[in-house]
Design an enzyme around this catalytic site. Structure first.
Site, PDB file in Angstrom:
ATOM      1  N   HIS A 131      31.472  36.661   1.232  1.00  0.00           N
ATOM      2  CA  HIS A 131      30.198  37.108   0.966  1.00  0.00           C
ATOM      3  C   HIS A 131      30.084  38.631   0.714  1.00  0.00           C
ATOM      4  O   HIS A 131      29.862  39.249   1.786  1.00  0.00           O
ATOM      5  CB  HIS A 131      29.373  36.537   1.803  1.00  0.00           C
TER       6      HIS A 131
ATOM      7  N   TYR B 207      29.067  50.297  16.673  1.00  0.00           N
ATOM      8  CA  TYR B 207      29.758  51.067  15.481  1.00  0.00           C
ATOM      9  C   TYR B 207      28.828  52.195  15.024  1.00  0.00           C
ATOM     10  O   TYR B 207      29.191  53.303  15.247  1.00  0.00           O
ATOM     11  CB  TYR B 207      30.290  50.249  14.032  1.00  0.00           C
TER      12      TYR B 207
ATOM     13  N   CYS C 290      35.981  46.477  17.652  1.00  0.00           N
ATOM     14  CA  CYS C 290      37.279  45.947  17.253  1.00  0.00           C
ATOM     15  C   CYS C 290      37.993  46.908  16.300  1.00  0.00           C
ATOM     16  O   CYS C 290      39.095  47.042  16.462  1.00  0.00           O
ATOM     17  CB  CYS C 290      37.127  44.501  16.556  1.00  0.00           C
TER      18      CYS C 290
ATOM     19  N   ARG D  83      42.014  46.821  16.957  1.00  0.00           N
ATOM     20  CA  ARG D  83      42.516  46.186  18.363  1.00  0.00           C
ATOM     21  C   ARG D  83      42.657  44.664  18.478  1.00  0.00           C
ATOM     22  O   ARG D  83      43.453  44.479  18.942  1.00  0.00           O
ATOM     23  CB  ARG D  83      41.753  46.974  19.486  1.00  0.00           C
ATOM     24  N   SER D  84      41.458  44.263  17.858  1.00  0.00           N
ATOM     25  CA  SER D  84      41.364  42.492  18.127  1.00  0.00           C
ATOM     26  C   SER D  84      40.837  42.335  16.842  1.00  0.00           C
ATOM     27  O   SER D  84      39.984  42.606  16.122  1.00  0.00           O
ATOM     28  CB  SER D  84      40.398  42.322  18.909  1.00  0.00           C
TER      29      SER D  84
ATOM     30  N   HIS E 281      45.100  37.290  15.452  1.00  0.00           N
ATOM     31  CA  HIS E 281      45.109  35.848  15.902  1.00  0.00           C
ATOM     32  C   HIS E 281      44.409  35.099  14.938  1.00  0.00           C
ATOM     33  O   HIS E 281      43.342  35.277  14.376  1.00  0.00           O
ATOM     34  CB  HIS E 281      44.514  35.951  17.622  1.00  0.00           C
TER      35      HIS E 281
ATOM     36  N   ALA F 231      34.082  32.512  17.231  1.00  0.00           N
ATOM     37  CA  ALA F 231      34.529  32.387  18.870  1.00  0.00           C
ATOM     38  C   ALA F 231      33.728  33.645  19.514  1.00  0.00           C
ATOM     39  O   ALA F 231      34.249  34.716  19.217  1.00  0.00           O
ATOM     40  CB  ALA F 231      35.856  32.411  19.216  1.00  0.00           C
TER      41      ALA F 231
END
Length: 287
Positions: free
Chosen positions: A51, A103, A169, A189-190, A230, A286
């Site tokens: 989107h 941010y 992140c 980082r993630s 991940h 999550a």
């Protein structure tokens, strides 16, 4: 976007099962890098519908330095809803709807003391003009010192970490001019490979193109370094479905060529053409 599909496959093949703060196991890969030539098309994932209006709205939210999620909600952008609930905010000492100094605050007010949002004004930021306005500094440096290797936009602030609904992140963007082209390198980082990364790629490619436009440059390459990348256990089926789809040609993004200040863009200054994605694939975030 073959690079993105290769990333998903690499995580499945070489990743390790890990635990994390969300309570949902993930298959994680340590260290990966992708690069996109922005002259070859806009890097928006085509193997599922992404989107674009939400990507634009979220980026404008950051650029304005806002922290009140209601500004996003008023524009039908739901990206941050799960981190702005009363329960989640209360656990972090924040009022409902307040994301804290995330941010946009760090981009526009780095180092200023965060004392909470103005509850009656979702489009306001307290202490305007205080702290370091990194975003306008980046714009000025690109224009006046194009050979500099020090043009960095940093969202990670250890002092503010405990005040944030979610610590950043995507933490750092390095800008560099080569000839008449502006390139960027973002460190994350993630990285939620299924839900988040397609948005992150498009968001920072868009920021690169916007900054290039206001500085009179052409967009060069966008490099994305992913640290812990991940796939959550509850996204495995969706990822395999996506890997079975063939990528389609990248769309083109047109940007208003009259804007000369990174803070002056609005939602109507962008036009995406040629986007023909496969159907959307849903997944639960999550938190």
């Amino acid at each position: 976007m073959r690079q993105y599909l290769n990333l998903l496959q690499t995580i499945l093949d070489d990743g390790e099962w890990t635990e994390n703060r969300t309570g949902v196991r993930s298959r994680s890969l340590w260290g990966h890098q992708m690069q996109f030539d922005l002259g070859q098309g806009f890097p928006l994932v085509t193997t599922k519908k992404t989107h674009m209006p939400s990507i634009i709205t979220e980026l404008l939210f950051f650029i304005h330095g806002y922290t009140d999620v209601r500004w996003l909600q008023d524009r039908k952008c739901r990206i941050w809803n799960d981190w702005a609930t009363r329960e989640h905010c209360k656990a972090r000492g924040l009022e409902e709807f307040d994301l804290g100094p995330v941010y946009g605050w760090q981009w526009r007010h780095f180092g200023a003391e965060y004392r909470g949002m103005k509850s009656d004004r979702p489009d306001s930021v307290d202490y305007t003009g205080q702290g370091v306005d990194q975003l306008l500094w980046v714009q000025d440096q690109i224009r006046t010192c194009p050979d500099s290797r020090q043009i960095i936009l940093n969202a990670w602030n250890a002092v503010d970490k405990t005040k944030q609904a979610l610590p950043p992140c995507h933490v750092l963007v390095h800008f560099r001019v080569y000839g008449d082209r502006l390139s960027t390198h973002m460190f994350q980082r993630s990285c939620d490979a299924f839900l988040g990364v397609p948005f992150n790629i498009a968001s920072y490619a868009l920021l690169t193109m916007m900054m290039a436009r206001v500085c009179g440059l052409k967009p060069g390459t966008y490099t994305h370094t992913l640290s812990d990348v991940h796939i959550y256990e509850n996204h495995m089926e969706q990822v395999r479905e996506q890997l079975g789809r063939e990528p389609r040609p990248l769309p083109r993004l047109e940007i208003n060529n009259k804007i000369r200040d990174i803070t002056r863009f609005g939602k109507d200054d962008f036009k995406l053409t040629g986007y023909d994605p496969h159907p959307a694939i849903k997944g639960k975030v999550a938190v």
